[in-house]
Design a protein around this motif. Structure first.
Motif, PDB file in Angstrom:
ATOM      1  N   THR A  97       0.861  -1.178   0.000  1.00 54.58           N
ATOM      2  CA  THR A  97       0.000   0.000   0.000  1.00 54.58           C
ATOM      3  C   THR A  97       0.899   1.230   0.000  1.00 54.58           C
ATOM      4  OG1 THR A  97      -0.080  -0.301   2.390  1.00 54.58           O
ATOM      5  CG2 THR A  97      -1.992  -1.041   1.154  1.00 54.58           C
ATOM      6  N   GLN A  98       0.293   2.396   0.024  1.00 51.90           N
ATOM      7  CA  GLN A  98       1.104   3.612   0.145  1.00 51.90           C
ATOM      8  C   GLN A  98       0.651   4.386   1.377  1.00 51.90           C
ATOM      9  OE1 GLN A  98       0.995   5.866  -3.468  1.00 51.90           O
ATOM     10  NE2 GLN A  98       2.376   4.479  -4.512  1.00 51.90           N
ATOM     11  N   PRO A  99       1.364   4.422   2.468  1.00 52.80           N
ATOM     12  CA  PRO A  99       2.705   3.848   2.619  1.00 52.80           C
ATOM     13  C   PRO A  99       2.674   2.323   2.742  1.00 52.80           C
ATOM     14  CG  PRO A  99       1.974   4.801   4.689  1.00 52.80           C
ATOM     15  CD  PRO A  99       0.931   5.139   3.678  1.00 52.80           C
ATOM     16  N   THR A 100       3.852   1.749   2.567  1.00 52.73           N
ATOM     17  CA  THR A 100       4.018   0.300   2.650  1.00 52.73           C
ATOM     18  C   THR A 100       3.800  -0.183   4.085  1.00 52.73           C
ATOM     19  OG1 THR A 100       5.730   0.552   0.979  1.00 52.73           O
ATOM     20  CG2 THR A 100       5.666  -1.551   2.095  1.00 52.73           C
ATOM     21  N   VAL A 101       3.252  -1.382   4.212  1.00 51.97           N
ATOM     22  CA  VAL A 101       3.106  -1.982   5.543  1.00 51.97           C
ATOM     23  C   VAL A 101       4.479  -2.519   5.945  1.00 51.97           C
ATOM     24  CG1 VAL A 101       1.921  -3.724   6.917  1.00 51.97           C
ATOM     25  CG2 VAL A 101       0.718  -2.604   5.022  1.00 51.97           C
ATOM     26  N   GLN A 102       5.237  -1.690   6.654  1.00 50.30           N
ATOM     27  CA  GLN A 102       6.613  -2.088   6.965  1.00 50.30           C
ATOM     28  C   GLN A 102       7.014  -1.748   8.400  1.00 50.30           C
ATOM     29  OE1 GLN A 102       8.791   0.001   3.920  1.00 50.30           O
ATOM     30  NE2 GLN A 102       9.062   1.800   5.197  1.00 50.30           N
ATOM     31  N   ASN A 103       6.005  -1.485   9.245  1.00 51.91           N
ATOM     32  CA  ASN A 103       6.325  -1.265  10.660  1.00 51.91           C
ATOM     33  C   ASN A 103       5.182  -1.770  11.529  1.00 51.91           C
ATOM     34  OD1 ASN A 103       4.346   0.844  10.714  1.00 51.91           O
ATOM     35  ND2 ASN A 103       5.865   2.152   9.723  1.00 51.91           N
ATOM     36  N   SER A 104       5.426  -1.836  12.821  1.00 46.59           N
ATOM     37  CA  SER A 104       4.431  -2.442  13.719  1.00 46.59           C
ATOM     38  C   SER A 104       3.133  -1.634  13.746  1.00 46.59           C
ATOM     39  CB  SER A 104       5.029  -2.585  15.120  1.00 46.59           C
ATOM     40  OG  SER A 104       5.522  -1.346  15.556  1.00 46.59           O
ATOM     41  N   ALA A 105       3.224  -0.317  13.596  1.00 45.85           N
ATOM     42  CA  ALA A 105       2.020   0.513  13.648  1.00 45.85           C
ATOM     43  C   ALA A 105       1.067   0.147  12.509  1.00 45.85           C
ATOM     44  CB  ALA A 105       2.400   1.991  13.565  1.00 45.85           C
ATOM     45  N   MET A 106       1.616  -0.089  11.343  1.00 44.58           N
ATOM     46  CA  MET A 106       0.776  -0.452  10.191  1.00 44.58           C
ATOM     47  C   MET A 106       0.133  -1.822  10.414  1.00 44.58           C
ATOM     48  SD  MET A 106       0.796   1.895   7.739  1.00 44.58           S
ATOM     49  CE  MET A 106       0.581   1.167   6.123  1.00 44.58           C
ATOM     50  N   ILE A 107       0.886  -2.739  11.007  1.00 42.79           N
ATOM     51  CA  ILE A 107       0.340  -4.076  11.277  1.00 42.79           C
ATOM     52  C   ILE A 107      -0.830  -3.956  12.260  1.00 42.79           C
ATOM     53  CG2 ILE A 107       0.853  -6.339  12.322  1.00 42.79           C
ATOM     54  CD1 ILE A 107       2.252  -6.057   9.656  1.00 42.79           C
ATOM     55  N   SER A 117     -14.646  -5.489  10.577  1.00 37.12           N
ATOM     56  CA  SER A 117     -15.003  -6.014   9.261  1.00 37.12           C
ATOM     57  C   SER A 117     -15.696  -7.376   9.340  1.00 37.12           C
ATOM     58  CB  SER A 117     -13.716  -6.140   8.448  1.00 37.12           C
ATOM     59  OG  SER A 117     -13.913  -6.971   7.362  1.00 37.12           O
ATOM     60  N   ALA A 118     -16.293  -7.756   8.228  1.00 34.28           N
ATOM     61  CA  ALA A 118     -16.937  -9.068   8.146  1.00 34.28           C
ATOM     62  C   ALA A 118     -15.924 -10.177   7.986  1.00 34.28           C
ATOM     63  CB  ALA A 118     -17.900  -9.081   6.974  1.00 34.28           C
ATOM     64  N   CYS A 119     -14.704  -9.814   7.631  1.00 28.48           N
ATOM     65  CA  CYS A 119     -13.687 -10.863   7.502  1.00 28.48           C
ATOM     66  C   CYS A 119     -12.429 -10.460   8.266  1.00 28.48           C
ATOM     67  CB  CYS A 119     -13.391 -11.154   6.040  1.00 28.48           C
ATOM     68  SG  CYS A 119     -12.600  -9.834   5.185  1.00 28.48           S
ATOM     69  N   VAL A 120     -11.606 -11.441   8.515  1.00 31.10           N
ATOM     70  CA  VAL A 120     -10.359 -11.195   9.239  1.00 31.10           C
ATOM     71  C   VAL A 120      -9.274 -10.849   8.232  1.00 31.10           C
ATOM     72  CG1 VAL A 120      -8.547 -12.297  10.603  1.00 31.10           C
ATOM     73  CG2 VAL A 120     -10.942 -12.727  11.143  1.00 31.10           C
ATOM     74  N   PHE A 121      -8.600  -9.740   8.446  1.00 35.16           N
ATOM     75  CA  PHE A 121      -7.460  -9.409   7.599  1.00 35.16           C
ATOM     76  C   PHE A 121      -6.209  -9.980   8.243  1.00 35.16           C
ATOM     77  CE2 PHE A 121     -10.292  -5.593   6.910  1.00 35.16           C
ATOM     78  CZ  PHE A 121     -10.795  -6.052   5.700  1.00 35.16           C
ATOM     79  N   ILE A 122      -5.518 -10.803   7.501  1.00 36.52           N
ATOM     80  CA  ILE A 122      -4.285 -11.389   8.016  1.00 36.52           C
ATOM     81  C   ILE A 122      -3.145 -10.497   7.542  1.00 36.52           C
ATOM     82  CG2 ILE A 122      -2.803 -13.427   8.005  1.00 36.52           C
ATOM     83  CD1 ILE A 122      -5.336 -15.040   7.204  1.00 36.52           C
ATOM     84  N   PRO A 123      -2.493  -9.783   8.459  1.00 39.90           N
ATOM     85  CA  PRO A 123      -1.496  -8.817   7.997  1.00 39.90           C
ATOM     86  C   PRO A 123      -0.182  -9.480   7.584  1.00 39.90           C
ATOM     87  CG  PRO A 123      -1.834  -8.633  10.383  1.00 39.90           C
ATOM     88  CD  PRO A 123      -2.664  -9.788   9.913  1.00 39.90           C
ATOM     89  N   TYR A 124       0.318  -9.055   6.450  1.00 42.60           N
ATOM     90  CA  TYR A 124       1.667  -9.417   6.016  1.00 42.60           C
ATOM     91  C   TYR A 124       2.512  -8.150   6.108  1.00 42.60           C
ATOM     92  CZ  TYR A 124      -0.556 -13.393   3.508  1.00 42.60           C
ATOM     93  OH  TYR A 124      -1.274 -14.503   3.159  1.00 42.60           O
ATOM     94  N   GLY A 125       3.701  -8.292   6.630  1.00 40.49           N
ATOM     95  CA  GLY A 125       4.617  -7.157   6.629  1.00 40.49           C
ATOM     96  C   GLY A 125       5.523  -7.228   5.416  1.00 40.49           C
ATOM     97  N   ALA A 126       6.032  -6.044   5.020  1.00 38.06           N
ATOM     98  CA  ALA A 126       6.983  -6.027   3.908  1.00 38.06           C
ATOM     99  C   ALA A 126       8.255  -6.759   4.328  1.00 38.06           C
ATOM    100  CB  ALA A 126       7.306  -4.594   3.529  1.00 38.06           C
ATOM    101  N   MET A 127       8.827  -7.505   3.410  1.00 37.23           N
ATOM    102  CA  MET A 127      10.091  -8.183   3.708  1.00 37.23           C
ATOM    103  C   MET A 127      11.225  -7.153   3.699  1.00 37.23           C
ATOM    104  SD  MET A 127      11.780 -11.390   1.671  1.00 37.23           S
ATOM    105  CE  MET A 127      12.609 -10.522   0.353  1.00 37.23           C
ATOM    106  N   THR A 128      11.134  -6.207   2.764  1.00 38.90           N
ATOM    107  CA  THR A 128      12.153  -5.159   2.700  1.00 38.90           C
ATOM    108  C   THR A 128      11.463  -3.798   2.660  1.00 38.90           C
ATOM    109  OG1 THR A 128      12.206  -5.151   0.282  1.00 38.90           O
ATOM    110  CG2 THR A 128      13.732  -6.642   1.386  1.00 38.90           C
ATOM    111  N   ASN A 129      12.189  -2.774   3.051  1.00 40.90           N
ATOM    112  CA  ASN A 129      11.620  -1.425   3.066  1.00 40.90           C
ATOM    113  C   ASN A 129      11.115  -1.043   1.683  1.00 40.90           C
ATOM    114  OD1 ASN A 129      12.030  -0.949   5.791  1.00 40.90           O
ATOM    115  ND2 ASN A 129      14.162  -0.311   5.456  1.00 40.90           N
ATOM    116  N   GLN A 130       9.912  -0.494   1.644  1.00 40.55           N
ATOM    117  CA  GLN A 130       9.239  -0.073   0.403  1.00 40.55           C
ATOM    118  C   GLN A 130       9.052  -1.228  -0.581  1.00 40.55           C
ATOM    119  OE1 GLN A 130       8.215   2.947   0.683  1.00 40.55           O
ATOM    120  NE2 GLN A 130       9.582   3.495   2.372  1.00 40.55           N
ATOM    121  N   CYS A 131       9.242  -2.458  -0.105  1.00 41.10           N
ATOM    122  CA  CYS A 131       9.160  -3.651  -0.980  1.00 41.10           C
ATOM    123  C   CYS A 131      10.115  -3.519  -2.166  1.00 41.10           C
ATOM    124  CB  CYS A 131       7.726  -3.868  -1.477  1.00 41.10           C
ATOM    125  SG  CYS A 131       6.558  -4.224  -0.161  1.00 41.10           S
ATOM    126  N   GLU A 132      11.254  -2.881  -1.913  1.00 42.24           N
ATOM    127  CA  GLU A 132      12.197  -2.657  -3.012  1.00 42.24           C
ATOM    128  C   GLU A 132      13.221  -3.777  -3.150  1.00 42.24           C
ATOM    129  OE1 GLU A 132      13.791   1.166  -2.013  1.00 42.24           O
ATOM    130  OE2 GLU A 132      12.347   2.223  -3.299  1.00 42.24           O
TER     131      GLU A 132
END
Lengths: 421, 237
Positions: A97-107, A117-132
């Motif tokens: 997303t923008q910003p990338t999910v790359q820190n605990s606050a975003m998770i 929500s009606a469904c559970v969102f399973i959070p994935y964190g970025a493996m690298t900063n900005q997914c770059e």
């Protein structure tokens, strides 16, 4: 509130009622009774269908929400509606997303959205900063905040060495790396699957080896680091064969394919329909046959929607300029109803229910008396036509509009919420 | 042909300012245009337009896909020189991957009964192209010995061709046609080129200007063929 699923065939390998036809009564989110004939008096809602089936709520390991950043394409609210209509109770969300999910606050933010929500969102964190694909993101911190896996998303660039580093690093907390093995360098700007159709259309082809060499790398890295890895976007017959061999040798590797790759071949691109511009690309009939077979034998663990919302400005363009991806949450099961039969359907349901949960270490709900209800109801024999009217996504980039499918989702029952039932 | 013409090029147009191709063409159509002749860098661009607008569209080249009128004029030029194309051996030499001329020529020549062989560095020949029923060779001399007509494609200096071989020098050494090679062949073959020529790369000047070359006849026939296409599509038959 009491809901009765009447004469439903139960798909749940962990249940004593697996593949049995039963009445299932749910009261206040708990399965209170399973029997041959449950009285309908004092029941608030009776769910019936000619070939009603129920299973554990479905899990999609690869969906993209565009909030924050591009809310005009998709929001948490719209994606949860599309997911529920598609039968999904749990969604693994890509971090791009923008910003990338790359820190605990975003998770933590994703977990909060999940609660509403009606469904559970399973959070994935970025493996690298900005997914770059360059510097590791704060994987440990995100893990403690609730990230269930780490990935740079679909067709992201990656360095083999950085991938190795990430796989070693997550060993500390038994983390899971999700990788799209797509090799951008070998794809070399290709627009579609490399084959005779790409030749005829004058479009640069993406060779299957752009995926298969990535699979080989992942297998070797998994062996070297002794870390588990999950490969998404598996689309070629060669890839599934490599994965089958690796699994037989005990490599900790699992994989997903996308529903559209089970039904659409590259010949469909003959009209340059940009809604069919996807990564991984639509491949040959031989690839499709191999994928279907390998879902059934379990080599392919899960099937994903690869739901990728794109606005009209990104799609209604010359083919080479259009963005990759299609929305897919509401067409996964309709596609599976086309490629399965009564003997194989249970394997396809496994691939969207218990198998992804095992990979993501999610608790497995059971269809048993006393269990919490997390149920998807569907009918493999009830015709369904996907139209713009029934589309809950904010985007319209689907090649399946107005196509009729054999099977239909009836709805989900989960978390006190009763969607589309 | 007495038509009124509006010229339009992407570099000076709104397409570089964020306006889409559809918007741009719709604006042109608002001027009540009957026919669009479009050259575009995207494969399938002409087909894309045809799905969105009502006008006769002539594909004047869509990226690396096709160039139909070039194929028509090439086939016409061969027939003018040799008569019936049935059973003739036509070689297409050079960058097949990035050529719209090659694909249209293959379809057209095969329809007219000719045999087609492609020749060039392996990096410039699509992997699955033999499934179209053409032969593929990486050896220029063998190919020239085999053929009756050789169509020497232009090396697309502005496109990706140049990344696919080490240098123009090496290309011209192994895939360029010079007078010495032409004269050493066991029969007199006809030389074609879709133009513009990179003299000294795919063919040398003395080959381009030789009596075996029909390059200027191709240009002349191109005018007639394109007039015919426009005339037929305008409905004035």
């Amino acid at each position: 509130m009491k809901i009765l699923f009447q004469s439903a065939t139960i798909f749940d390998r962990s249940s004593a009622h697996h593949l049995q036809q039963r009445d299932v009564l749910v009261e206040e989110n708990i399965i209170v009774k399973i029997g041959d004939k449950i009285a309908t008096d004092q029941v608030d809602q009776v769910i019936t269908s000619n070939h009603l089936c129920i299973s554990q709520g479905w899990v999609d390991m690869n969906a993209t929400v565009e909030e924050p950043g591009h809310e005009y394409r998709e929001t948490y609210q719209s994606i949860s509606k599309a997911a529920a209509a598609g039968g999904f109770t749990h969604l693994g969300l890509m971090p791009n997303t923008q910003p990338t999910v790359q820190n605990s606050a975003m998770i933590e933010m994703i977990a909060k959205n999940s609660a509403l929500s009606a469904c559970v969102f399973i959070p994935y964190g970025a493996m690298t900063n900005q997914c770059e694909g360059k510097e590791l993101a704060e994987l440990y911190d995100m893990h403690f905040a609730g990230a269930k896996a780490f990935t740079d998303g679909n067709s992201a660039p990656y360095s083999t060495n950085v991938l190795k580093r990430a796989m070693l690093y997550v060993k500390a907390f038994d983390g899971l790396i999700i990788l799209d093995p797509y090799d951008q360098s070998l794809a070399d700007g290709g627009l579609m699957h490399e084959g005779i159709t790409s030749v005829k259309l004058g479009m640069k082809g993406i060779p299957a080896i752009a995926e298969e060499l990535g699979v080989v790398k992942a297998i070797y890295l998994s062996k070297y680091t002794n870390t588990r890895i999950h490969l998404i976007n598996i689309s070629s017959a060669g890839s599934v064969e490599l994965i089958r061999e690796a699994k037989a040798k005990g490599v900790q590797i699992t994989c997903s394919c996308n529903a559209y790759n089970l039904i659409l071949n590259d010949e469909k691109l003959i009209d340059y329909d940009s809604n069919l511009k996807v990564l991984p690309p639509l491949r040959s009939n031989a690839d499709i046959a191999a994928l279907v077979k390998k879902v059934i034998d379990g080599t392919i663990d899960t099937i994903c929607s690869a739901h990728t919302p794109i606005d009209e400005e990104g799609k209604n363009l010359e083919f080479d300029l259009a963005s990759n991806g299609m929305i897919g949450l509401q067409t996964v099961f309709p596609i599976l109803s086309e490629v399965s039969n009564s003997k194989t359907l249970a394997h396809f349901i496994d691939a969207i229910s218990n198998r992804p949960r095992a990979i993501l270490n999610q608790a497995l709900p059971t269809i048993a008396e006393g269990s919490k209800a997390c149920i998807t109801a569907f009918d493999p024999g009830k015709q369904f036509t996907f139209t713009p009217t029934v589309n809950f996504s904010k985007s319209k980039n689907s090649p399946f509009f107005n196509q009729q499918f054999k099977g239909s989702v009836i709805g989900t029952f989960f978390n006190h919420q009763n969607k589309s039932l | 042909m007495s038509a009124d013409i509006i010229n339009f090029s992407a570099s000076s147009s709104s397409t570089s300012k964020g306006e889409t191709l559809i918007d741009t063409v719709n604006n042109i159509l608002a001027m009540k245009v009957d026919m669009i002749v479009m050259r575009h860098s995207s494969p399938g661009a002409a087909q894309f337009l045809s799905k969105h607008i009502k006008a006769n569209i002539i594909n004047a080249g869509d990226g690396t896909h096709e160039h139909p009128t070039q194929a028509l004029l090439d086939a016409y030029s061969i027939r003018e020189k040799h008569g019936d194309l049935k059973g003739m051996k036509i070689a297409i030499v050079g960058d097949i991957t990035h050529s719209r001329v090659a694909l249209s020529n293959i379809f057209c020549l095969q329809k007219l009964g000719a045999n087609v062989r492609l020749c060039g560095p392996p990096t410039l020949i699509p992997k699955y192209i033999e499934e179209l029923g053409v032969e593929v060779s990486y050896n220029l001399r063998d190919t020239l010995e085999w053929c009756d007509v050789a169509n020497m494609l232009r090396i697309q200096l502005e496109r990706a061709s140049v990344k696919n071989f080490p240098s123009l020098r090496e290309y011209s050494l192994f895939y360029g046609l010079d007078r010495e090679l032409l004269d050493s062949l066991s029969k007199k073959i006809t030389i074609m080129h879709p133009g513009p020529i990179n003299r000294g790369v795919e063919i040398t000047s003395d080959v381009a200007d030789s009596d075996q070359s029909i390059i200027l006849q191709q240009v002349e026939n191109g005018v007639a063929i394109r007039m015919a296409v426009m005339y037929l599509l305008s409905g004035k038959n």
